[in-house]
Scaffold this motif. Structure first.
Motif, short mmCIF file in Angstrom:
data_model
loop_
_atom_site.label_atom_id
_atom_site.label_comp_id
_atom_site.label_asym_id
_atom_site.label_seq_id
_atom_site.Cartn_x
_atom_site.Cartn_y
_atom_site.Cartn_z
N ALA A 322 0.64 -1.00 -0.11
CA ALA A 322 0.09 -0.15 -0.32
C ALA A 322 1.12 0.89 0.05
O ALA A 322 1.65 1.31 0.68
N SER A 323 0.91 2.14 -1.17
CA SER A 323 1.66 3.04 -1.53
C SER A 323 3.11 2.66 -1.03
O SER A 323 3.78 3.87 -0.89
N SER A 324 3.25 2.11 -1.48
CA SER A 324 5.30 1.36 -1.57
C SER A 324 5.45 0.07 -2.20
O SER A 324 4.47 0.74 -3.17
N GLU A 325 6.03 -0.78 -1.45
CA GLU A 325 6.86 -2.07 -2.66
C GLU A 325 7.52 -2.78 -2.07
O GLU A 325 6.81 -2.52 -0.82
N PRO A 326 6.58 -4.47 -1.74
CA PRO A 326 6.81 -5.00 -1.36
C PRO A 326 8.50 -5.05 -0.75
O PRO A 326 8.70 -5.18 0.46
N ASP A 327 9.67 -4.64 -1.46
CA ASP A 327 10.90 -5.33 -1.24
C ASP A 327 11.42 -3.74 -0.02
O ASP A 327 12.26 -4.09 0.36
N ALA A 328 9.99 -3.22 0.52
CA ALA A 328 10.60 -1.65 0.78
C ALA A 328 9.96 -2.27 2.11
O ALA A 328 10.22 -1.30 3.52
#
Length: 489
Positions: A322-328
């Motif tokens: 959500a409003s990011s990315e999985p690796d983050a």
């Protein structure tokens, strides 16, 4: 759980939050793509050989260079798209409302990816772009929006889709029947006519599909005398908000349409919780106009049960952030998943879509962690294990409520969230479901909280997305060892 045949008039072909469908066919193969709003990777794409059973083969926008993030606002990001195949390449055009560079176009030879870096159509501001090619190879861009010169409405221009450069000045085409929120144009060349289909009435209960035709893309346009050609407005049908459709000619020479709709439940005015889903209808042509048959297709829905122990070297396509990315927000370790608080100011959640009306999901943590049923940062229910305590909480608007708590068990912590039949003392108490929040103690689950599911519905929370199940860290980091999801009806 046994599965039986269902009617396409009542069951989606792609369930859960998968709105704004666009479809194309290449030979015997069908491809279906969607909008995805703030979630990344974005623009899920599916494949089918029979139109009713679909398998996700990728996310079209899987690099940040393709999908510029916004400020974390809900219901931003990737809006209504069009998916087409021409000259041996697939083209996907959409709007990223976080990005001011205009409509974006990516292309690929293989729809499973990799997709190209985007080109932008800077002269076309707005939403819901469409691409259509004529027999002479000329490509037309149609969209809902405005130009720098002040032109507004349903607009069109000739375009080079490989560069994003317009090859003509934009001009207005058919503007619909006068209903609210005229948008989502798709143009198709069929027989002697160009057909323009629109979504009108808003994406709520008044949602409708309308049609016009012309001998030339520029018009003049003749409206279908039976408009709207498809709508469930003012009916008691269990599927509502029908619209935002797209057409495809089948390999057998017949016609079908995909469209978005919702499955509202509970007492009036009812509540839909899964977001806008994708449905399928047959289409007949009568006197040169389309006639939709929502009940033409019957099929046995695919089983949505899954377990993930996070031992794979790659993310399963179901996981988004959500409003990011999985690796983050997470790292795969081969022995589980290490969650962490992100540095990008996002909610810090690794999410997967809820796909059923009744379901149960479990997250197994090594010790601490949080497990949420999520609509947006102001609307969620969830469980948190922290400092030896399990808390069941709900966030509704500006208020956060503690529903219950218990000491954390020794060893792995298994948290469960379920959507069950509502318990109500009177008619107005019947929501779409009850959400039950539990923790495993010994061999049993102890209920810590139960709340009416209407507060996690679009009718309450507003927006364009649907329910997600989210995993997050507490205290900077957490390890989740397994995740399980299953429908319960």
């Amino acid at each position: 759980m046994s599965r039986t045949a269902v009617s396409g008039a009542e069951h989606p072909i792609v369930s859960g939050f998968h709105p704004d469908p666009s479809i194309c066919r290449v030979g015997e193969d069908y491809y279906l793509a969607h909008s995805s709003f703030e979630y990344f990777p974005g623009a899920p794409i599916f494949h089918s050989r029979d139109l009713v059973h679909w398998k996700q083969i990728g996310n079209i926008l899987d690099r940040r260079s393709q999908f510029v993030p916004g400020g974390g606002n809900a219901s931003g990001g990737i809006y209504g798209p069009t998916l087409r195949h021409h000259g041996g390449r697939f083209y996907y055009i959409t709007t990223n409302v976080y990005d001011s560079r205009g409509q974006l176009i990516v292309s690929a030879e293989d729809p499973a990816g990799d997709w190209s870096e985007p080109v932008f159509v800077r002269e076309a501001m707005g939403i819901d772009p469409d691409l259509c090619w004529g027999d002479d190879g000329e490509c037309y861009l149609t969209w809902t929006g405005r130009t720098e010169s002040g032109l507004e409405g349903i607009l069109q221009a000739r375009i080079d889709p490989d560069t994003g450069e317009l090859r003509s000045e934009p001009y207005r085409v058919w503007q619909g029947t006068g209903l609210a929120a005229c948008e989502a144009p798709h143009m198709h060349r069929i027989g002697d006519y160009w057909y323009l289909m629109l979504a009108e009435g808003g994406t709520e209960r008044g949602h409708s599909v309308t049609f016009a035709r012309a001998e030339r893309p520029e018009g003049p346009w003749e409206a279908c005398p039976s408009n709207p050609v498809f709508s469930h407005r003012s009916t008691a049908l269990p599927v509502q908000n029908t619209g935002h459709a797209d057409l495809v000619e089948t390999a057998a020479g017949e016609w079908a349409a995909v469209y978005l709709a919702v499955r509202p439940r509970g007492f009036t005015p009812q509540f839909h919780v899964l977001g806008r889903e994708t449905f399928l209808a047959g289409v007949d042509w009568v006197d040169g106009w389309p006639v939709f048959d929502a009940g033409r297709y019957e099929f046995t829905p695919d089983d949505t049960t899954f377990t993930d122990d996070f031992t794979s070297d790659a993310w399963d396509l179901r996981w988004v952030a959500a409003s990011s990315e999985p690796d983050a927000v997470a790292t795969r370790t081969g022995k589980g998943l290490d969650l962490r608080d992100p540095a990008d100011g996002s909610p810090g959640l690794l999410c997967t879509r809820v796909k059923d009306l009744r379901w149960s999901a479990e997250a197994e943590f090594e010790d601490a962690g949080r497990f949420l049923l999520w609509l947006d940062k102001r609307h969620w229910y969830g469980l948190t294990c922290e400092n030896g305590e399990i808390r069941a909480e709900a966030r509704l608007g500006a208020a956060t409520a503690l529903l219950g708590s218990a000491p954390a068990p020794q060893g792995p912590v298994v948290l469960r969230i379920e959507a069950v039949e509502p318990e109500a003392e009177d008619m107005t108490g019947y929501g779409p479901d009850d959400i039950v929040l539990s923790v495993k103690t010994g061999d049993e689950f102890t209920e810590l909280g139960r709340l009416d599911g209407r507060y996690l519905s679009t009718e309450v929370a507003t927006g364009f997305t649907g329910r997600m199940l989210g995993l997050g860290a507490v205290g900077g980091s957490s390890r989740v060892q397994a995740f399980r999801y299953a429908p319960t009806r």
